[in-house]
Design a protein around this motif. Structure first.
Motif: not given
Length: 173
Positions: A49, A83, A85, A168, A171
């Motif tokens: 993410v 947002d 991913v 990043y 998650a």
């Protein structure tokens, strides 16, 4: 405008696009990455993410009638623009999705292809393009970052040349 600029940065952030041509003036698409994962690649499988975008130069991207430039680009974005991913699968397929999880996003996008990690170079093949980027993992491999030079237009229309680092974070499973 900000959404398009973010998308351009997010897509362009992973390096230069490379394509080849054949004698028929058609495009020779690069082959997909295939085969089993090497040991160093296993750490990349899963969902990653977008957690930070930091500029070397201060930039004001907020249209709030205030001069408030900062290096933290991520903090200046809406939930939809934050947002981003990546999902890297063990079968070498990947997806990059933007605006899919935040509420009421208008500029949703999704890219897919195959991936490979050699040493510290992440190679992505998709849409008949190859993207190669040098990435750096943090100490426990729970985050990776990449850095490149960009021209960014601020809210005053000024173009600022700067180095930007994208991070990043893995998650939670």
């Amino acid at each position: 405008m900000k959404g398009k600029m973010f998308l351009a940065i997010a897509i362009g952030a992973l390096g230069a696009l490379v394509t080849g041509c054949n004698n028929d003036n058609g495009v020779d698409c690069p082959p997909d990455h295939t085969g089993p994962l090497a040991g160093n690649e296993e750490k990349l499988t899963g969902e990653w993410v977008l957690s930070a975008i930091v500029s070397e130069e201060e930039i004001d991207l907020t249209d709030d009638d205030e001069e408030n430039p900062q290096q933290d680009i991520y903090a200046q974005y809406s939930d939809c623009l934050q947002d981003g991913v990546y999902t890297f699968a063990a079968d070498r397929k990947y997806t990059f999705e933007q605006g899919q999880n935040a509420a009421e996003c208008e500029n949703k996008s999704s890219l897919e292809g195959t991936w490979q990690l050699s040493a510290q170079t992440l190679s992505l093949v998709g849409a008949c393009h190859v993207q190669n980027v040098a990435i750096t993992f943090n100490g426990d491999a729970s985050a990776f970052s990449f850095t490149d030079d960009y021209n960014v237009r601020d809210t005053n229309g000024q173009t600022i040349s700067t180095e930007i680092t994208f991070t990043y974070t893995a998650a939670a499973p």
